[in-house]
Design a protein around this motif. Structure first.
Motif, PDB file in Angstrom:
ATOM      1  N   VAL A  97      -5.141  13.318  -0.569  1.00 51.91           N
ATOM      2  CA  VAL A  97      -5.337  12.272   0.687  1.00 51.91           C
ATOM      3  C   VAL A  97      -5.452  10.770   0.149  1.00 51.91           C
ATOM      4  CG1 VAL A  97      -6.489  11.419   2.985  1.00 51.91           C
ATOM      5  CG2 VAL A  97      -5.864  14.123   2.345  1.00 51.91           C
ATOM      6  N   ASP A  98      -6.199  10.891  -0.813  1.00 54.88           N
ATOM      7  CA  ASP A  98      -6.602   9.512  -1.131  1.00 54.88           C
ATOM      8  C   ASP A  98      -5.401   8.738  -1.853  1.00 54.88           C
ATOM      9  OD1 ASP A  98      -9.185   9.433  -0.043  1.00 54.88           O
ATOM     10  OD2 ASP A  98      -9.821   9.452  -2.081  1.00 54.88           O
ATOM     11  N   GLN A  99      -4.653   9.571  -2.536  1.00 49.28           N
ATOM     12  CA  GLN A  99      -3.243   9.056  -3.327  1.00 49.28           C
ATOM     13  C   GLN A  99      -2.366   8.687  -2.274  1.00 49.28           C
ATOM     14  OE1 GLN A  99      -2.498  12.094  -6.235  1.00 49.28           O
ATOM     15  NE2 GLN A  99      -2.649  10.438  -7.644  1.00 49.28           N
ATOM     16  N   LEU A 100      -2.000   9.504  -1.272  1.00 50.38           N
ATOM     17  CA  LEU A 100      -0.998   9.351  -0.314  1.00 50.38           C
ATOM     18  C   LEU A 100      -1.199   8.309   0.608  1.00 50.38           C
ATOM     19  CD1 LEU A 100       1.484  10.146   1.121  1.00 50.38           C
ATOM     20  CD2 LEU A 100       0.184  11.858   2.545  1.00 50.38           C
ATOM     21  N   THR A 101      -2.619   7.898   0.926  1.00 50.85           N
ATOM     22  CA  THR A 101      -3.082   6.791   1.689  1.00 50.85           C
ATOM     23  C   THR A 101      -2.607   5.373   0.695  1.00 50.85           C
ATOM     24  OG1 THR A 101      -4.892   7.956   2.675  1.00 50.85           O
ATOM     25  CG2 THR A 101      -5.027   5.470   2.545  1.00 50.85           C
ATOM     26  N   GLN A 105      -0.270   2.379   1.792  1.00 48.49           N
ATOM     27  CA  GLN A 105      -0.802   0.945   1.847  1.00 48.49           C
ATOM     28  C   GLN A 105       0.163  -0.005   1.006  1.00 48.49           C
ATOM     29  OE1 GLN A 105      -4.828   1.339   0.745  1.00 48.49           O
ATOM     30  NE2 GLN A 105      -5.509   1.662   2.699  1.00 48.49           N
ATOM     31  N   ARG A 106       0.557   0.745  -0.376  1.00 50.88           N
ATOM     32  CA  ARG A 106       1.554  -0.239  -1.040  1.00 50.88           C
ATOM     33  C   ARG A 106       2.926  -0.175  -0.435  1.00 50.88           C
ATOM     34  NH1 ARG A 106      -0.825   3.275  -4.957  1.00 50.88           N
ATOM     35  NH2 ARG A 106       1.110   4.744  -4.872  1.00 50.88           N
ATOM     36  N   GLN A 115      10.166  -4.779   9.657  1.00 49.40           N
ATOM     37  CA  GLN A 115      11.009  -3.531   9.210  1.00 49.40           C
ATOM     38  C   GLN A 115       9.825  -2.396   9.264  1.00 49.40           C
ATOM     39  OE1 GLN A 115      14.134  -3.574   8.440  1.00 49.40           O
ATOM     40  NE2 GLN A 115      13.902  -5.845   9.213  1.00 49.40           N
ATOM     41  N   PRO A 116      10.468  -1.067   9.595  1.00 50.88           N
ATOM     42  CA  PRO A 116       9.776   0.073   9.607  1.00 50.88           C
ATOM     43  C   PRO A 116       9.193   0.272   8.222  1.00 50.88           C
ATOM     44  CG  PRO A 116      12.078   0.516   9.846  1.00 50.88           C
ATOM     45  CD  PRO A 116      11.840  -1.004   9.729  1.00 50.88           C
ATOM     46  N   ILE A 117       7.924   0.614   8.030  1.00 50.76           N
ATOM     47  CA  ILE A 117       7.239   0.959   6.722  1.00 50.76           C
ATOM     48  C   ILE A 117       7.682   2.334   6.418  1.00 50.76           C
ATOM     49  CG2 ILE A 117       4.982   1.562   5.671  1.00 50.76           C
ATOM     50  CD1 ILE A 117       3.621  -0.539   7.572  1.00 50.76           C
ATOM     51  N   LYS A 118       8.117   2.742   5.165  1.00 47.09           N
ATOM     52  CA  LYS A 118       8.510   3.676   4.708  1.00 47.09           C
ATOM     53  C   LYS A 118       7.943   4.099   3.382  1.00 47.09           C
ATOM     54  CE  LYS A 118      13.157   3.504   7.013  1.00 47.09           C
ATOM     55  NZ  LYS A 118      14.432   3.303   6.843  1.00 47.09           N
ATOM     56  N   LEU A 119       7.615   5.373   3.409  1.00 44.25           N
ATOM     57  CA  LEU A 119       7.146   5.654   1.837  1.00 44.25           C
ATOM     58  C   LEU A 119       7.605   5.454   0.768  1.00 44.25           C
ATOM     59  CD1 LEU A 119       4.267   6.659   0.960  1.00 44.25           C
ATOM     60  CD2 LEU A 119       5.232   9.211   1.050  1.00 44.25           C
ATOM     61  N   GLU A 120       9.212   5.505   0.937  1.00 47.42           N
ATOM     62  CA  GLU A 120       9.972   5.289  -0.185  1.00 47.42           C
ATOM     63  C   GLU A 120       9.929   3.635  -0.706  1.00 47.42           C
ATOM     64  OE1 GLU A 120      12.745   5.972   3.402  1.00 47.42           O
ATOM     65  OE2 GLU A 120      11.224   7.072   2.291  1.00 47.42           O
ATOM     66  N   ASP A 124       5.136   1.993  -6.616  1.00 44.78           N
ATOM     67  CA  ASP A 124       4.861   2.657  -7.714  1.00 44.78           C
ATOM     68  C   ASP A 124       5.268   4.028  -7.532  1.00 44.78           C
ATOM     69  OD1 ASP A 124       3.251   0.523  -8.282  1.00 44.78           O
ATOM     70  OD2 ASP A 124       1.319   1.406  -7.822  1.00 44.78           O
ATOM     71  N   GLN A 125       6.436   4.425  -6.578  1.00 43.94           N
ATOM     72  CA  GLN A 125       6.866   5.812  -6.504  1.00 43.94           C
ATOM     73  C   GLN A 125       7.603   6.225  -7.705  1.00 43.94           C
ATOM     74  OE1 GLN A 125       9.641   6.141  -3.189  1.00 43.94           O
ATOM     75  NE2 GLN A 125       9.082   8.367  -3.067  1.00 43.94           N
ATOM     76  N   SER A 126       7.493   7.206  -8.191  1.00 45.88           N
ATOM     77  CA  SER A 126       8.209   7.719  -9.375  1.00 45.88           C
ATOM     78  C   SER A 126       9.527   8.183  -9.003  1.00 45.88           C
ATOM     79  CB  SER A 126       7.464   9.077 -10.219  1.00 45.88           C
ATOM     80  OG  SER A 126       5.921   8.964  -9.983  1.00 45.88           O
TER      81      SER A 126
END
Length: 126
Positions: A97-101, A105-106, A115-120, A124-126
């Motif tokens: 959960v902490d890593q996803l949070t 945030q990044r 713009q919409p916030i997207k996880l991609e 730091d995404q691998s």
């Protein structure tokens, strides 16, 4: 049941939070509170936990010694209860959960305004 008053979900939430009962009054003080509420309902609907389990988890958070007497931290307790159930049910641990949070945030910081916030968008995404 004779004499039982049935409240709408909106009435129940506003009553429990001490908010005005006006139809125009906001039910949640912040958008994240509505999202946390919706997550709990969605996970319950998917069978992750029963309402009795939820009530026990939320009650435990609200009764913590560091919980605020005025309940202004109600939705922080709500979120902590959700995180504890996710961990107890082996869906995800605190570290996950902490890593996803942190990733969200990044991604938020890397997303252009408006713009919409997207996880991609997490740099730091691998």
């Amino acid at each position: 049941m004779p004499g039982r008053v049935i409240l709408s979900l909106r009435e129940l939430i506003t009553h429990s939070r001490g908010l005005p009962a006006s139809a125009d009054a906001p039910v949640f003080a912040e958008p994240w509170q509505a999202e946390a509420f919706a997550m709990v309902v969605a996970l319950h609907d998917r069978g992750l936990f029963g309402w009795d389990e939820w009530a026990n988890a939320l009650s435990a958070q609200l009764k913590r010694p560091d919980a605020l007497e005025d309940a202004s931290d109600y939705y922080q307790c709500w979120l902590a209860a959700l995180e504890s159930l996710i961990e107890v049910k082996n869906i995800a641990g605190k570290h996950d959960v902490d890593q996803l949070t942190a990733a969200w945030q990044r991604a938020a910081h890397a997303t252009p305004h408006g713009q919409p916030i997207k996880l991609e968008n997490d740099p730091d995404q691998s």
